[in-house]
Design an enzyme around this catalytic site. Structure first.
Site, PDB file in Angstrom:
ATOM      1  N   GLU A 196       5.339  20.482 -20.816  1.00 50.88           N
ATOM      2  CA  GLU A 196       3.927  20.781 -21.136  1.00 50.88           C
ATOM      3  C   GLU A 196       3.520  20.975 -19.765  1.00 50.88           C
ATOM      4  OE1 GLU A 196       1.681  18.737 -23.565  1.00 50.88           O
ATOM      5  OE2 GLU A 196       3.114  18.352 -25.331  1.00 50.88           O
ATOM      6  N   GLU A 212       5.386  13.049 -26.168  1.00 49.88           N
ATOM      7  CA  GLU A 212       4.921  12.049 -25.213  1.00 49.88           C
ATOM      8  C   GLU A 212       4.963  10.661 -25.925  1.00 49.88           C
ATOM      9  OE1 GLU A 212       1.844  14.920 -22.915  1.00 49.88           O
ATOM     10  OE2 GLU A 212       0.969  13.638 -24.386  1.00 49.88           O
TER      11      GLU A 212
END
Length: 373
Positions: A272, A165
């Protein structure tokens, strides 16, 4: 006689052409990845958690998920973890289990000693106080060593993501691209490129796909636009989508996914994702999701609502133009509450209502999504 010979030759030619046409091989159907992040398993398997199938029969989790359609497992890697979990030794050991079940392996480099995400991207303690060139050398050497060790034990990953991320960059402040560092994209790109260079030097047969991971469907276009001038050699756009933190307009989610594929001509993996099957809890820790304002109105927090959400998600991914949607990866489907230590157990799990196993540790209907797609 000449006419007969001619006819025989002609017949043989036609037969040969027909035979060849019968044996022309069609291109294989592209793989649609139905993945799981099982990074907790290296620890959880020590506690002999009684996972069960839908009928309540005991199971071993990795063979069970493989038999039920999972074809990709993601593992995170921390550099020098203080609690000893998610180390290279853990990853190497579990990677062997993944390969033994004929599943693909996605390695998630955090480039940190602990969790890395948009709000924190701390370098490993061993890399602090380095100068710019030293940090580039460090990421190159470390990445190459890890990938070489995995290759040497025949567990080379099919995919590797460079950071976790990384909306705000990584290895702060060297590769930070947030707030006062919004003009630092060249340094971030250089660090990423060093990691990719290291991977490709080990991956001489070009088996590994490189992923860059952004936490937000709605904001990812800006991120990848900023990287365009640097010509980074990556293959996959990895995205997180957790409705409680992002847009809930599903038509807009689809629009953003489509635009990413068209703008950047890269495959997209929803790396995710998760969804609750209840708002209840089974431990002493507050859960990340606890009320209806945090989820999608179309899908209630029930076992069937969880399954319906993933039906929608798979359909949305498959609608991405030019077959660029290549699959999804459920984050921590196994992180159930249980009696163990405070990091991942009854005292500390904030995730048990978003697992793919209920509070009796029985497999939920969402497993049907893996078997049917």
């Amino acid at each position: 006689m000449k006419k007969l010979v001619f006819l025989l030759i002609l017949f043989g030619f036609i037969y040969s052409c027909d035979s060849k046409s019968d044996t022309v091989e069609t291109a294989p159907e592209p793989t649609f990845y139905k993945g799981m992040d099982l990074s907790f398993q290296s620890e959880l398997e020590d506690y002999n958690i009684p996972y069960k199938d839908a009928d309540g029969n005991p199971i071993a989790i990795l063979p069970f998920v493989a038999e039920n359609g999972t074809n990709l497992v993601r593992l995170k890697l921390w550099h020098t973890p203080k609690d000893g979990e998610n180390s290279l030794a853990d990853v190497k050991a579990y990677a062997k289990h993944i390969k033994s079940q004929n599943m693909s392996f996605l390695l998630n480099f955090h480039y940190s000693d602990y969790w890395a995400d948009p709000g924190k991207q701390n370098p490993p303690e061993a890399w602090k106080n380095m100068d710019t060139q030293e940090i580039r050398t460090a990421i190159y050497n470390y990445t190459k060593n890890v990938v070489q060790q995995l290759k040497s034990q025949s567990t080379l990953p099919e995919m590797i993501q460079i950071g976790n991320e990384t909306d705000s960059g990584f290895l702060w402040d060297y590769g930070k691209v947030w707030n006062e560092f919004d003009n630092n994209w060249a340094n971030y790109a250089a660090l990423v490129s060093e990691a990719i260079k290291a991977i490709k030097e080990v991956d001489t047969n070009k088996e590994v796909k490189i992923m860059l991971h952004h936490s937000s469907v709605e904001n990812a276009i800006f991120f990848f636009e900023k990287l365009e001038p640097f010509n980074i050699d990556y293959d996959i756009i990895g995205l997180s989508y957790y409705p409680q933190f992002q847009i809930k307009d599903l038509s807009l989610v689809q629009q953003k996914l489509n635009q990413l594929a068209l703008n950047f001509n890269r495959d997209i993996l929803m790396v995710e994702v998760a969804y609750p099957f209840t708002f209840d809890y089974e431990d002493k820790s507050n859960n990340y999701i606890g009320d209806s304002s945090q989820i999608l109105s179309e899908f209630p927090a029930t076992p069937e609502g969880q399954k319906a959400y993933f039906e929608w998600l798979v359909n949305a991914i498959k609608k991405i133009p030019n077959n660029r949607g290549i699959g999804f990866c459920y984050w921590a489907p196994d992180w159930v509450a249980f009696n163990g230590n405070e990091t991942t157990s009854t005292s500390g799990s904030a995730w048990e209502n978003q697992c793919m196993f209920d509070f009796d540790h029985k497999a939920l209907p969402v497993f049907d999504i893996y078997g049917n797609n």
